[in-house]
Scaffold this active site. Sequence first.
Site, PDB file in Angstrom:
ATOM      1  N   TYR A   1      -2.448  -1.136  10.356  1.00 23.54           N
ATOM      2  CA  TYR A   1      -2.180  -1.483   8.928  1.00 23.54           C
ATOM      3  C   TYR A   1      -0.797  -0.741   8.408  1.00 23.54           C
ATOM      4  CZ  TYR A   1      -4.059  -1.089   4.198  1.00 23.54           C
ATOM      5  OH  TYR A   1      -4.262  -1.128   2.727  1.00 23.54           O
TER       6      TYR A   1
ATOM      7  N   SER B   1       0.730  -1.088  -0.023  1.00 23.86           N
ATOM      8  CA  SER B   1       0.041   0.071   0.059  1.00 23.86           C
ATOM      9  C   SER B   1       0.917   1.207  -0.005  1.00 23.86           C
ATOM     10  CB  SER B   1      -0.847  -0.040   1.363  1.00 23.86           C
ATOM     11  OG  SER B   1      -1.533   1.122   1.392  1.00 23.86           O
TER      12      SER B   1
HETATM   13  P1  NAD Z   1     -11.457  -5.962  -0.367  1.00 27.75           P
HETATM   14  O1  NAD Z   1     -12.153  -5.961   1.194  1.00 27.75           O
HETATM   15  O2  NAD Z   1     -12.313  -5.635  -1.345  1.00 27.75           O
HETATM   16  O3  NAD Z   1     -10.656  -7.412  -0.181  1.00 27.75           O
HETATM   17  C1  NAD Z   1     -10.055  -8.024   0.878  1.00 27.75           C
HETATM   18  C2  NAD Z   1     -10.097  -9.417   0.578  1.00 27.75           C
HETATM   19  O4  NAD Z   1      -9.296 -10.092   1.557  1.00 27.75           O
HETATM   20  C3  NAD Z   1     -11.223 -10.086   0.286  1.00 27.75           C
HETATM   21  O5  NAD Z   1     -11.401 -11.078  -0.928  1.00 27.75           O
HETATM   22  C4  NAD Z   1     -11.671 -10.948   1.574  1.00 27.75           C
HETATM   23  O6  NAD Z   1     -12.428 -12.120   1.205  1.00 27.75           O
HETATM   24  C5  NAD Z   1      -9.946 -11.297   1.937  1.00 27.75           C
HETATM   25  N1  NAD Z   1      -9.730 -11.701   2.982  1.00 27.75           N
HETATM   26  C6  NAD Z   1     -10.107 -10.587   4.472  1.00 27.75           C
HETATM   27  N2  NAD Z   1      -9.733 -11.331   5.444  1.00 27.75           N
HETATM   28  C7  NAD Z   1      -9.509 -12.689   5.056  1.00 27.75           C
HETATM   29  C8  NAD Z   1      -8.991 -13.901   5.890  1.00 27.75           C
HETATM   30  N3  NAD Z   1      -9.022 -13.987   6.977  1.00 27.75           N
HETATM   31  N4  NAD Z   1      -8.699 -15.100   5.230  1.00 27.75           N
HETATM   32  C9  NAD Z   1      -8.677 -15.069   3.819  1.00 27.75           C
HETATM   33  N5  NAD Z   1      -9.183 -13.998   3.043  1.00 27.75           N
HETATM   34  C10 NAD Z   1      -9.491 -12.706   3.867  1.00 27.75           C
HETATM   35  O7  NAD Z   1     -10.197  -4.938  -0.167  1.00 27.75           O
HETATM   36  P2  NAD Z   1      -9.033  -4.601  -1.108  1.00 27.75           P
HETATM   37  O8  NAD Z   1      -9.302  -3.196  -1.312  1.00 27.75           O
HETATM   38  O9  NAD Z   1      -9.263  -4.987  -2.441  1.00 27.75           O
HETATM   39  O10 NAD Z   1      -7.832  -4.936  -0.544  1.00 27.75           O
HETATM   40  C11 NAD Z   1      -7.090  -5.966  -0.913  1.00 27.75           C
HETATM   41  C12 NAD Z   1      -5.524  -5.579  -0.540  1.00 27.75           C
HETATM   42  O11 NAD Z   1      -5.173  -4.331  -1.070  1.00 27.75           O
HETATM   43  C13 NAD Z   1      -5.341  -5.549   0.893  1.00 27.75           C
HETATM   44  O12 NAD Z   1      -4.176  -5.953   1.283  1.00 27.75           O
HETATM   45  C14 NAD Z   1      -5.230  -3.848   1.202  1.00 27.75           C
HETATM   46  O13 NAD Z   1      -4.650  -3.671   2.262  1.00 27.75           O
HETATM   47  C15 NAD Z   1      -4.802  -3.669  -0.178  1.00 27.75           C
HETATM   48  N6  NAD Z   1      -4.874  -2.483  -0.486  1.00 27.75           N
HETATM   49  C16 NAD Z   1      -5.879  -1.893  -0.957  1.00 27.75           C
HETATM   50  C17 NAD Z   1      -6.096  -0.382  -1.005  1.00 27.75           C
HETATM   51  C18 NAD Z   1      -7.542   0.318  -1.529  1.00 27.75           C
HETATM   52  O14 NAD Z   1      -7.541   1.483  -1.616  1.00 27.75           O
HETATM   53  N7  NAD Z   1      -8.653  -0.495  -1.804  1.00 27.75           N
HETATM   54  C19 NAD Z   1      -5.129   0.533  -1.338  1.00 27.75           C
HETATM   55  C20 NAD Z   1      -3.774  -0.101  -0.927  1.00 27.75           C
HETATM   56  C21 NAD Z   1      -3.785  -1.519  -0.757  1.00 27.75           C
END
Ligand code: NAD
Length: 259
Positions: free
Chosen positions: A154, A141
């Site tokens: 985080y 991130s």
């Molecule tokens: P999201 O909530 O859409 O997806 C999260 C995913 O993680 C889902 O598929 C969920 O089922 C899975 N998950 C959560 N807990 C779990 C567990 N215990 N076991 C197995 N799977 C689990 O969120 P996202 O925004 O797509 O985030 C995905 C990644 O991207 C994360 O690591 C997040 O930190 C990172 N990220 C997101 C953003 C953003 O702005 N959306 C920015 C930077 C980084």
Amino acid sequence: MAKKTAVITGSNSGIGLGSAHALAAAGYNVVINSFTDRRDDHALAKDIAEKYGVKVAYIKADMSKGTECRALIEKAAEDFGSIDVLVNNAGIQFVAPVDEFPTEKWDAIIAINLTSAFHTTAAALPHMKKSGWGRIINIASAHGLRASPFKSAYVSAKHGILGFTKTVALEVAEQHITCNAICPGYVLTPLVEAQIPDQMKAHNMDRDTVVREVMLEKQATKEFATVEQIGATVVFLASDAAAQITGTSISVDGGWTAA
Ligand code: NAD
């Protein structure tokens, strides 16, 4: 030539699902994962398989548990014959001041956002070493490079994953295995969508104003990154063109960390 297999943790939603689509479109067999095991999860796998003509399996595993992280990799290797690309993506968020941060939330964020990558990587590396090729791609991130208040767990997990990325890269550099991170800025996924009503309330602003002035304040383009853009970056890092890119991170953050 046999298709390569990509395992994406936390891939029934958001960036993980976008990466699964992008890898399947690029011809990889794909393993979708979450801890939910709903009918929808299996339907998702079937849809991706039919859309791109690749093999797709849904494997349930809770990324907060080390044994399940390792079991996910072993089951995928058993079903598909190899683990070629591992995308460590599963992640959760919780926001609170440090002195009010619930210990169980800290523990869950560190387990899912950081420690799970240790377990899946440790389990996947023997398979990659055996085939003499591999790609590990960690979804970090902008918070792996910068801090924001109230996101101590985080930010700690995401800074940690960048250190892990560099260490793994050095350990396997001579075996045609690379390890890199992607550092997205804000991407409009369910994880971010869920934060908008609270931010609207906290700032007494309408949706558009809170998105532009609060959430995208640091994102110079004032636009969200998309799951398709992150997916395309994953596919690039998995490609042979990226063979000499290892131990580093690529920011897809609309200029956030340029400042
Ligand atoms: P999201 O909530 O859409 O997806 C999260 C995913 O993680 C889902 O598929 C969920 O089922 C899975 N998950 C959560 N807990 C779990 C567990 N215990 N076991 C197995 N799977 C689990 O969120 P996202 O925004 O797509 O985030 C995905 C990644 O991207 C994360 O690591 C997040 O930190 C990172 N990220 C997101 C953003 C953003 O702005 N959306 C920015 C930077 C980084």
